[in-house]
Design an enzyme around this catalytic site. Structure first.
Site, PDB file in Angstrom:
ATOM      1  N   ARG A  47       0.853  -1.197   0.000  1.00 32.54           N
ATOM      2  CA  ARG A  47       0.000   0.000   0.000  1.00 32.54           C
ATOM      3  C   ARG A  47       0.885   1.241   0.000  1.00 32.54           C
ATOM      4  O   ARG A  47       0.603   2.227  -0.677  1.00 32.54           O
ATOM      5  CB  ARG A  47      -0.957   0.023   1.195  1.00 32.54           C
ATOM      6  CG  ARG A  47      -1.740   1.337   1.262  1.00 32.54           C
ATOM      7  CD  ARG A  47      -2.916   1.406   2.243  1.00 32.54           C
ATOM      8  NE  ARG A  47      -2.833   0.534   3.372  1.00 32.54           N
ATOM      9  CZ  ARG A  47      -2.056   0.718   4.444  1.00 32.54           C
ATOM     10  NH1 ARG A  47      -1.282   1.786   4.538  1.00 32.54           N
ATOM     11  NH2 ARG A  47      -2.045  -0.166   5.424  1.00 32.54           N
ATOM     12  N   TYR A  73     -15.881  16.382 -16.864  1.00 36.77           N
ATOM     13  CA  TYR A  73     -16.275  14.985 -16.711  1.00 36.77           C
ATOM     14  C   TYR A  73     -17.336  14.870 -15.616  1.00 36.77           C
ATOM     15  O   TYR A  73     -17.165  15.423 -14.520  1.00 36.77           O
ATOM     16  CB  TYR A  73     -15.029  14.155 -16.377  1.00 36.77           C
ATOM     17  CG  TYR A  73     -15.335  12.724 -16.060  1.00 36.77           C
ATOM     18  CD1 TYR A  73     -15.924  11.898 -17.015  1.00 36.77           C
ATOM     19  CD2 TYR A  73     -15.072  12.190 -14.810  1.00 36.77           C
ATOM     20  CE1 TYR A  73     -16.219  10.581 -16.721  1.00 36.77           C
ATOM     21  CE2 TYR A  73     -15.362  10.867 -14.511  1.00 36.77           C
ATOM     22  CZ  TYR A  73     -15.941  10.070 -15.476  1.00 36.77           C
ATOM     23  OH  TYR A  73     -16.232   8.774 -15.174  1.00 36.77           O
ATOM     24  N   ASP A 109      -6.931  18.985 -15.424  1.00 32.38           N
ATOM     25  CA  ASP A 109      -7.198  17.595 -15.791  1.00 32.38           C
ATOM     26  C   ASP A 109      -6.789  17.462 -17.256  1.00 32.38           C
ATOM     27  O   ASP A 109      -7.475  17.956 -18.152  1.00 32.38           O
ATOM     28  CB  ASP A 109      -8.686  17.285 -15.576  1.00 32.38           C
ATOM     29  CG  ASP A 109      -9.017  15.820 -15.862  1.00 32.38           C
ATOM     30  OD1 ASP A 109      -8.304  15.189 -16.663  1.00 32.38           O
ATOM     31  OD2 ASP A 109     -10.017  15.325 -15.292  1.00 32.38           O
ATOM     32  N   LYS A 167      -7.437   6.227 -19.692  1.00 31.55           N
ATOM     33  CA  LYS A 167      -7.750   6.669 -21.052  1.00 31.55           C
ATOM     34  C   LYS A 167      -6.518   6.530 -21.947  1.00 31.55           C
ATOM     35  O   LYS A 167      -6.100   5.429 -22.216  1.00 31.55           O
ATOM     36  CB  LYS A 167      -8.315   8.099 -20.995  1.00 31.55           C
ATOM     37  CG  LYS A 167      -9.366   8.313 -19.883  1.00 31.55           C
ATOM     38  CD  LYS A 167     -10.654   7.533 -20.089  1.00 31.55           C
ATOM     39  CE  LYS A 167     -11.591   7.511 -18.888  1.00 31.55           C
ATOM     40  NZ  LYS A 167     -11.940   8.770 -18.280  1.00 31.55           N
TER      41      LYS A 167
HETATM   42  C1  LIG Z   1     -12.576   9.285 -17.100  1.00 31.56           C
HETATM   43  C2  LIG Z   1     -12.219  10.640 -16.626  1.00 31.56           C
HETATM   44  C3  LIG Z   1     -11.974  10.893 -15.268  1.00 31.56           C
HETATM   45  C4  LIG Z   1     -12.168   9.845 -14.204  1.00 31.56           C
HETATM   46  O1  LIG Z   1     -11.218   8.828 -14.281  1.00 31.56           O
HETATM   47  P1  LIG Z   1     -11.481   7.316 -13.842  1.00 31.56           P
HETATM   48  O2  LIG Z   1     -10.203   6.652 -14.185  1.00 31.56           O
HETATM   49  O3  LIG Z   1     -12.663   6.814 -14.604  1.00 31.56           O
HETATM   50  O4  LIG Z   1     -11.756   7.346 -12.365  1.00 31.56           O
HETATM   51  C5  LIG Z   1     -11.576  12.174 -14.898  1.00 31.56           C
HETATM   52  N1  LIG Z   1     -11.442  13.153 -15.815  1.00 31.56           N
HETATM   53  C6  LIG Z   1     -11.670  12.947 -17.127  1.00 31.56           C
HETATM   54  C7  LIG Z   1     -11.497  14.077 -18.086  1.00 31.56           C
HETATM   55  C8  LIG Z   1     -12.068  11.690 -17.574  1.00 31.56           C
HETATM   56  O5  LIG Z   1     -12.323  11.503 -18.880  1.00 31.56           O
END
Ligand SMILES: *Cc1c(COP(=O)(O)O)cnc(C)c1O
Length: 394
Positions: free
Chosen positions: A58, A111, A184, A209
């Site tokens: 962890r 998001y 982000d 992603k």
């Molecule tokens: C998918 C996404 C998230 C969240 O990420 P997870 O890995 O699904 O928890 C945050 N910001 C953006 C822009 C995203 O496309």
């Protein structure tokens, strides 16, 4: 100099950093691919005699350390701390650095899960959340003059409308008020956009992603230059435990090695498809920052390097029902949430990824369809979209 030193140097090409940083061959066997250290705990050579600082997975795990070094080098950040998901990364960053009574200024297109986390978890915890058109410097300035914010939260390109925010200009405005800027950077990836160099204080990713890139892992990361912030985030990560598994970290490592190749092809395919869609009579509007018709095109052309990404949103002239039917009529584009994998995906945000913002100021148009353009042959993708338009016109 070891390969690792060369590969972590900021002067090395992005792909050199992606392939070599944190990837020194295993000292015991010479294994070129970083081992998946599938272990929860580590033998101590006498009490407190840790080998390389490893005590419990962890807190720290060698496969995760390898990914953290690799992503930090690709981003050009001093620290990268990886998580079990993008939302876990955002959650830990904010809980580690905010306290009840603090405020966040958020863009009006983000998001859905980020908005849900902020509005349903952080607001009840005592955080004030204000929403503005973050692409509009006048609106951002006015908000900053009204209230002391801990963070301006920027998604650029945003999800799902692909709106573009000028990171450097926003950072200049925010910093004048003692406010930090978090970006982000999931849609652009570290290949196309470098928020820390542009003045942002923190970058977050859903590595699920483009960085993972093969729709086979859920993960996230927080990247910062500031040692104190990194220490706080790492402390809460260990205290609360939202860590990626060694296998998750290994999948991210493998994905990141080919990120540049993939993102450039995603961008090339998406630009060709966006230009084709713009000519299509069934399409009321195409949202893609690479198109000159996009309101943020000039900023994107300056701020994004080597492409505009693989995400496109379209609004269908025939309305919401048609949008749902279209999302179900493609054959190569798979109807699914998520994005950034090698395969093309299609979805209807109002009913899927952004259902949680329905009825809020972040609500998305019902006739919107979001495409995650993959790296298949672009002619096949265009033919697929064309047959889907024909299918719903009948
Ligand atoms: C998918 C996404 C998230 C969240 O990420 P997870 O890995 O699904 O928890 C945050 N910001 C953006 C822009 C995203 O496309």
């Amino acid at each position: 100099m070891t390969t690792e030193n060369i590969a972590t140097a900021a002067t090395a090409a992005l792909s050199t950093r992606a392939i070599h940083a944190g990837q020194e061959p295993d000292p015991t066997t010479g294994a070129v691919s970083t081992p998946i250290y599938m272990t929860s705990t580590f033998k101590q050579d006498g009490v407190g005699g840790l080998r390389g600082g490893y005590d419990y997975s962890r807190s720290v795990n060698p496969t995760r350390t390898s990914f953290d070094k690799q992503l930090a080098a690709v981003e050009g950040a001093k620290h990268s701390i990886s998580f079990a998901s993008g939302l876990a990364a955002i959650d830990v960053l904010l809980r580690a650095t905010l306290k009840p009574g603090d405020a966040i200024l958020l863009g009006n297109d983000v998001y859905g899960g980020t908005y849900r986390l902020l509005s349903k978890v952080f607001v009840p915890w005592g955080i004030t959340l204000d929403v503005v058109d973050i692409t509009d410097p006048t609106a951002v300035s006015a908000a900053l003059a009204q209230r002391q914010y801990a963070y301006v939260w920027v998604e650029t390109p945003s999800n799902p409308l692909l709106s573009i925010t000028d990171i450097a200009a926003t950072a200049a405005l925010a910093h004048a008020h003692g406010t930090k800027v978090a970006v982000d950077n999931t849609f652009a990836s570290p290949v196309l956009q470098h928020p820390l160099q542009d003045g942002a204080d923190v970058v977050v990713y859903s590595t699920t992603k483009y960085i993972g890139g093969h729709s086979d892992v859920v993960g996230g990361a927080v990247l910062v230059d500031d040692d104190k912030t990194a220490e706080k985030v790492a402390f809460l990560q260990n205290a609360a435990g939202a860590v990626p598994s060694p296998f998750d970290a290994w999948l991210e490592i493998r994905g990141l090695k080919t990120l540049e190749l993939r993102v450039k092809q995603h961008s090339k395919n998406a630009l060709a498809i966006a230009q084709w869609l713009e000519q299509h009579s069934e399409v009321e509007h195409v949202w893609y920052p690479g198109l000159e018709s996009h309101p943020g095109h000039d900023i994107a052309a300056r701020q994004m390097h080597g492409g505009f990404g693989g995400m496109i949103s379209i609004q269908l002239a025939a309305g919401g029902e048609a949008a749902r039917a279209f999302a179900g009529a493609t054959k190569i584009f798979t109807l699914a949430e998520s994005l950034g994998g090698v395969e093309s995906l299609v979805e209807h945000p109002a009913a899927m990824t952004h259902a949680s913002v329905s009825g809020t100021t972040l609500e998305v148009p019902d006739n919107l369809v979001r495409l995650s353009v993959g790296i298949e042959g672009v002619d096949d993708l265009i033919a697929d979209l064309d047959q889907a338009f024909a299918a719903i016109a009948q």
